[in-house]
Scaffold this motif. Structure first.
Motif, mmCIF file in Angstrom:
data_model
loop_
_atom_site.group_PDB
_atom_site.id
_atom_site.type_symbol
_atom_site.label_atom_id
_atom_site.label_comp_id
_atom_site.label_asym_id
_atom_site.label_seq_id
_atom_site.Cartn_x
_atom_site.Cartn_y
_atom_site.Cartn_z
ATOM 1 N N ARG A 1 -20.403 -5.695 -7.196
ATOM 2 C CA ARG A 1 -20.138 -4.469 -6.940
ATOM 3 C C ARG A 1 -18.846 -4.301 -5.997
ATOM 4 N NH1 ARG A 1 -26.102 -1.793 -5.548
ATOM 5 N NH2 ARG A 1 -26.630 -1.896 -7.745
ATOM 6 N N ALA A 2 -18.901 -5.417 -4.852
ATOM 7 C CA ALA A 2 -17.697 -5.371 -4.094
ATOM 8 C C ALA A 2 -16.378 -5.771 -5.004
ATOM 9 C CB ALA A 2 -17.927 -6.599 -3.061
ATOM 10 N N ALA A 3 -16.369 -6.678 -5.805
ATOM 11 C CA ALA A 3 -15.263 -7.267 -6.610
ATOM 12 C C ALA A 3 -15.136 -5.805 -7.460
ATOM 13 C CB ALA A 3 -15.589 -8.204 -7.582
ATOM 14 N N CYS A 4 -15.661 -5.226 -8.104
ATOM 15 C CA CYS A 4 -15.343 -3.962 -8.879
ATOM 16 C C CYS A 4 -14.823 -2.886 -8.170
ATOM 17 C CB CYS A 4 -16.657 -3.679 -9.533
ATOM 18 S SG CYS A 4 -17.140 -4.424 -10.819
ATOM 19 N N ARG A 5 -15.285 -2.513 -6.783
ATOM 20 C CA ARG A 5 -14.650 -1.875 -6.000
ATOM 21 C C ARG A 5 -13.494 -2.064 -5.721
ATOM 22 N NH1 ARG A 5 -18.768 -1.807 -3.031
ATOM 23 N NH2 ARG A 5 -18.054 -3.008 -1.153
ATOM 24 N N THR A 6 -13.158 -3.200 -5.326
ATOM 25 C CA THR A 6 -11.775 -3.792 -5.041
ATOM 26 C C THR A 6 -10.736 -3.435 -6.170
ATOM 27 O OG1 THR A 6 -12.773 -5.339 -3.411
ATOM 28 C CG2 THR A 6 -10.314 -5.659 -4.111
ATOM 29 N N HIS A 7 -11.157 -3.742 -7.256
ATOM 30 C CA HIS A 7 -10.315 -3.885 -8.414
ATOM 31 C C HIS A 7 -10.109 -2.326 -8.688
ATOM 32 C CE1 HIS A 7 -9.089 -4.509 -12.396
ATOM 33 N NE2 HIS A 7 -9.651 -3.429 -13.040
ATOM 34 N N ASN A 8 -11.113 -1.477 -8.369
ATOM 35 C CA ASN A 8 -10.673 0.062 -8.716
ATOM 36 C C ASN A 8 -9.730 0.660 -7.607
ATOM 37 O OD1 ASN A 8 -12.528 0.146 -10.903
ATOM 38 N ND2 ASN A 8 -14.187 0.644 -9.733
#
Length: 219
Positions: free
Chosen positions: A203-210
């Protein structure tokens, strides 16, 4: 590999191929950057050492030599963590010491009980140790990045449940019968805990990617 191929053919072929591939990689990186990283130099040295040992020694001696080298590397690496980390942990008082004990409880207990477990369950011990140390790395990442830290669940739920089941099993069925159940349940608990940690990381990685994507779009 020496167990599967007593004539050392597979071992030598594997190490030769790995060394050749690493040499090509080293040459390319040196041509590009003008130097080789310490890690790559270490990898080359270990591959050369492994190949020389494989060529010179007999299979039983190869196994012993490789095992001693791995043990030495592990002891040296572990001693550095102990020398640097333990005094800092003691300075932070009993809570930090309690967290240290909790982080080692399941892996060390599983290893201690391994001689009492059936041979086919030894892989569970390896899996428990791998999952535990992997999840601890994710716990450290979560703490450093300010993400959700679920290490409390291990200290207050997972470890007490595993120890309670082991204790009850010993009381009612004996230690030898309780060990396999303990290993299976502990493996399941470790898998659940690791999956939960991976979800937090994902989730943190997806949030950073977004965020990066939105920042790039705004430009």
């Amino acid at each position: 590999m020496t167990d599967m191929s007593p004539d050392k053919t597979v071992l030598i072929a594997f190490l030769s191929g790995a060394l050749l591939a690493t040499l090509f990689l080293a040459a390319a990186l040196y041509w590009k950057d003008g130097h080789l990283s310490t890690r790559l130099q270490t990898a080359l040295g270990l591959l050369v050492f492994g190949l020389v040992i494989g060529l010179l020694l007999r299979p039983p001696h190869i196994i012993i030599t490789y095992g001693l080298v791995m043990l030495g590397i592990t002891l040296v690496s572990g001693s550095q963590y102990l020398i640097i980390g333990l005094p800092e942990c003691l300075k932070q008082g009993l809570p930090a010491l309690g967290r240290l004990v909790a982080s080692l409880m399941l892996p060390l207990l599983s290893l201690a009980l391994m001689p009492l477990a059936p041979g086919e369950l030894s892989s569970l011990v390896v899996l428990i140790v791998a999952l535990e140390f992997g999840s601890q790395g994710l716990d450290m990442w979560a703490m450093q990045e300010g993400e959700t830290n679920i290490s409390w669940a291990k200290r207050h739920i997972l470890i007490p449940v595993a120890l309670l089941l082991l204790l009850l099993g010993c009381v009612f069925y004996g230690l030898k019968s309780a060990v396999p159940v303990f290993l299976w349940i502990t493996t399941g608990l470790c898998i659940c805990y690791t999956v939960a940690n991976i979800r937090i990381y994902w989730r943190a990685a997806c949030r950073t990617h977004n965020l990066l994507k939105e920042h790039g779009t705004s430009k």
